[in-house]
Write an enzyme that holds these catalytic residues in place. Structure first.
Site, short mmCIF file in Angstrom:
data_model
loop_
_atom_site.label_atom_id
_atom_site.label_comp_id
_atom_site.label_asym_id
_atom_site.label_seq_id
_atom_site.Cartn_x
_atom_site.Cartn_y
_atom_site.Cartn_z
N GLY A 51 0.86 -1.21 0.00
CA GLY A 51 0.00 0.00 0.00
C GLY A 51 0.88 1.23 0.00
N ASP A 114 -3.14 -6.56 -7.31
CA ASP A 114 -3.98 -6.79 -6.13
C ASP A 114 -3.20 -7.50 -5.01
OD1 ASP A 114 -5.93 -7.29 -4.31
OD2 ASP A 114 -7.11 -8.64 -5.60
N ALA A 115 -2.90 -6.74 -3.97
CA ALA A 115 -2.09 -7.27 -2.86
C ALA A 115 -2.80 -8.42 -2.13
CB ALA A 115 -1.79 -6.15 -1.87
N TYR A 228 -6.70 3.63 13.54
CA TYR A 228 -7.14 4.96 13.92
C TYR A 228 -8.14 4.82 15.07
CZ TYR A 228 -9.02 9.66 13.75
OH TYR A 228 -9.41 10.92 14.10
N TYR A 238 -16.82 5.11 13.52
CA TYR A 238 -15.47 4.59 13.27
C TYR A 238 -15.08 3.51 14.30
CZ TYR A 238 -10.91 4.24 11.25
OH TYR A 238 -9.80 3.72 10.62
N VAL A 274 -5.68 14.04 5.80
CA VAL A 274 -6.49 13.96 4.57
C VAL A 274 -5.83 12.96 3.63
CG1 VAL A 274 -7.53 15.27 2.69
CG2 VAL A 274 -7.00 16.42 4.86
N THR A 275 -6.52 11.87 3.34
CA THR A 275 -6.06 10.92 2.33
C THR A 275 -7.29 10.51 1.52
OG1 THR A 275 -6.47 8.91 3.62
CG2 THR A 275 -4.29 9.93 3.88
P1 NAD Z 1 -4.75 5.59 1.03
O1 NAD Z 1 -6.06 5.45 0.34
O2 NAD Z 1 -4.00 6.87 0.85
O3 NAD Z 1 -3.74 4.40 0.59
C1 NAD Z 1 -4.16 3.11 0.36
C2 NAD Z 1 -3.08 2.31 -0.33
O4 NAD Z 1 -3.56 0.96 -0.49
C3 NAD Z 1 -2.70 2.80 -1.74
O5 NAD Z 1 -1.31 2.63 -1.93
C4 NAD Z 1 -3.45 1.82 -2.66
O6 NAD Z 1 -2.87 1.64 -3.95
C5 NAD Z 1 -3.33 0.56 -1.83
N1 NAD Z 1 -4.31 -0.47 -2.17
C6 NAD Z 1 -5.66 -0.44 -2.01
N2 NAD Z 1 -6.20 -1.60 -2.43
C7 NAD Z 1 -5.17 -2.39 -2.84
C8 NAD Z 1 -5.07 -3.70 -3.35
N3 NAD Z 1 -6.14 -4.47 -3.52
N4 NAD Z 1 -3.83 -4.16 -3.69
C9 NAD Z 1 -2.72 -3.39 -3.54
N5 NAD Z 1 -2.76 -2.15 -3.02
C10 NAD Z 1 -3.97 -1.65 -2.70
O7 NAD Z 1 -5.05 5.28 2.55
P2 NAD Z 1 -4.43 5.75 3.94
O8 NAD Z 1 -5.35 6.74 4.54
O9 NAD Z 1 -2.98 6.06 3.83
O10 NAD Z 1 -4.63 4.42 4.78
C11 NAD Z 1 -3.61 3.48 5.02
C12 NAD Z 1 -3.83 2.86 6.39
O11 NAD Z 1 -3.72 3.90 7.38
C13 NAD Z 1 -5.25 2.27 6.58
O12 NAD Z 1 -5.15 1.11 7.36
C14 NAD Z 1 -5.98 3.36 7.34
O13 NAD Z 1 -7.06 2.87 8.09
C15 NAD Z 1 -4.85 3.86 8.23
N6 NAD Z 1 -5.06 5.18 8.85
C16 NAD Z 1 -5.47 6.24 8.10
C17 NAD Z 1 -5.70 7.47 8.74
C18 NAD Z 1 -6.16 8.67 7.96
O14 NAD Z 1 -6.57 9.68 8.59
N7 NAD Z 1 -6.09 8.66 6.65
C19 NAD Z 1 -5.47 7.61 10.12
C20 NAD Z 1 -5.01 6.51 10.84
C21 NAD Z 1 -4.82 5.30 10.19
#
Ligand code: NAD
Length: 403
Positions: A51, A114-115, A228, A238, A274-275
């Site tokens: 990811g 697909d991971a 989170y 959440y 923000v993502t």
């Molecule tokens: P993001 O959407 O920016 O990134 C997701 C990543 O997963 C990308 O690289 C995407 O290509 C990859 N991905 C998705 N489906 C895939 C698949 N089937 N095969 C291969 N790669 C795949 O998301 P993010 O916000 O960085 O979230 C990452 C982790 O961090 C999650 O577990 C999320 O819950 C956690 N998190 C996010 C936040 C937040 O505020 N954004 C806060 C705390 C924790």
């Protein structure tokens, strides 16, 4: 072509190649500056990031490479440019990351697919065997709405819903710049189970089993997956909702991985940023807009890269993991500081469409959102005709085009 943002709800369907590169380079500069203050020696050396193309995974990759000079293998699921249409932001980010890593003499290679599948796990293992031998850090940072189980072929979908009873609260309609009320009906047991299947720890365990079995996990390796918690106002949707169940399953998986393999697996609780993933969660964008205002005023505002630098430098490879009572690493500590949470709670009831800009950093939220897709970056000419078909350069010693 000239690429402009085209926003549809909580996604932008276009991405700017040069803007994405500028954003990745900004993160790299932050990571390089952190390298100057490193005690040195103790960081990760060979890192697998599952990811790795956007959000927290990308920033972990940047921090590992540019603060610790680690070799990185990134796995993601992104859309290359097809028929002259722009690729996804994650594709351009990965192209930019590899370019910068290679310029710096660092190993960087990527696998797009697909991971959750057996094929991508096998391809990853083959690449580690050929190029790296073993990895000493595995980062699990997937955020996905669905997962196909490789054993049964069944596809599961994750939902963002409360459990038990409906949840009503304020939310932000980012299309109309309006604060409105949203009611979300509770999930069925089937939806809870499916969300755990997608976002829980099962696939993380499958990865770790496969890596260890193939002998590509270094003895005493570390692994981390992200979670989170956030404020009470978002708990119903959440932490106490479907996604919270999946995150609890990650904690179960961390313990199981540590037990089964010569590897210390941790769940790190990160702050709200923000993502692409977080902008899809009801209520959260409004909370983030208020949080940014409070944390910027306090001087504790962080984005993904600052969070991941603290995670690697101070916790995973620092003197003290500072685990909470549930055994989790907490880099959401500044977000969850009582005075920050109190300030957010004080603003929350006063937020309306009219007070949105005065009482929150909605502008900062919007700028952050656009930057995810490479828009609004300083130094980028958005009226310029740009090449949208960018290949991922072959990584490492191999000449194979990895896509
Ligand atoms: P993001 O959407 O920016 O990134 C997701 C990543 O997963 C990308 O690289 C995407 O290509 C990859 N991905 C998705 N489906 C895939 C698949 N089937 N095969 C291969 N790669 C795949 O998301 P993010 O916000 O960085 O979230 C990452 C982790 O961090 C999650 O577990 C999320 O819950 C956690 N998190 C996010 C936040 C937040 O505020 N954004 C806060 C705390 C924790």
């Amino acid at each position: 072509m000239i690429v402009k943002p085209r926003i549809r709800g909580f996604v932008c369907i276009t991405a700017h190649p040069k803007g994405c590169e500028a954003k990745v380079r900004q993160e790299i500069e932050v990571a390089k500056a952190a390298a100057a203050t490193q005690k040195g020696g103790g960081g990760p050396k060979k890192v697998l990031v599952i990811g790795s193309s956007t959000g927290y995974g990308l920033s972990t990759r940047v921090a590992a490479a540019f603060t610790h000079e680690a070799a990185t293998l990134g796995i993601f699921y992104e859309r290359p440019s097809i028929n002259g249409k722009p690729a996804s932001a994650g594709w351009y980010n990965s192209v930019a990351f590899e370019k910068a890593a290679h310029e710096a003499g660092l190993y960087a290679r990527s696998i797009n697919g697909d991971a959750f599948s057996d094929e991508i796990k096998a391809q990853t293992i083959e690449t580690i065997k050929a190029d790296l031998g073993q990895v000493d850090l595995v980062v699990y940072s997937l955020a996905s709405p669905r997962r196909t189980d490789p054993k049964t072929g069944e596809t599961y979908k994750s939902v963002l819903k409360p459990i038990g009873e409906p949840f009503t609260n304020r939310t932000l309609d980012t299309d109309k710049d309006e604060v409105s009320e949203v009611t979300i009906e509770p999930a069925s047991q089937e939806e809870i189970d499916q969300t755990v299947k997608v976002m829980g720890g099962e696939d993380w365990e499958l990865w770790m089993d496969a890596l260890d079995e193939a002998g590509v996990l270094a003895p005493g390796a570390k692994s981390v997956a992200y979670s989170y918690i956030g404020p009470e106002i978002t708990w119903p949707v959440y932490t106490h909702g479907t996604i919270g169940q999946a995150k609890r399953d990650l904690e179960r998986a961390a313990a199981a991985i540590t037990e089964t393999h010569d590897c210390a697996a941790h769940v790190a609780v990160n702050k709200a940023v923000v993502t692409q993933a977080s902008s899809a969660i009801p209520v959260v964008p409004l909370y983030i807009s208020i949080l940014f205002k409070v944390m910027k005023a306090k001087g504790t505002h962080e984005d993904c890269i600052e969070q991941m630098l603290r995670l690697l430098d101070e916790r995973l490879y620092g003197d003290d993991l500072r685990l909470d009572a549930e055994g989790r690493i907490r880099v959401d500590d500044w977000e969850m500081a009582p005075e920050v949470q109190q300030a957010v709670a004080d603003i929350w009831p006063e937020i309306t469409s009219e007070t949105l800009n005065a009482k929150s950093d909605y502008l900062g939220y919007q700028n952050n959102f656009l930057a995810l897709f490479g828009f609004g970056l300083p130094g980028v000419d958005y009226d310029e005709d740009v090449e949208v078909e960018l290949d991922l350069p072959s990584a490492g010693q191999g000449k194979r085009r990895v896509c």
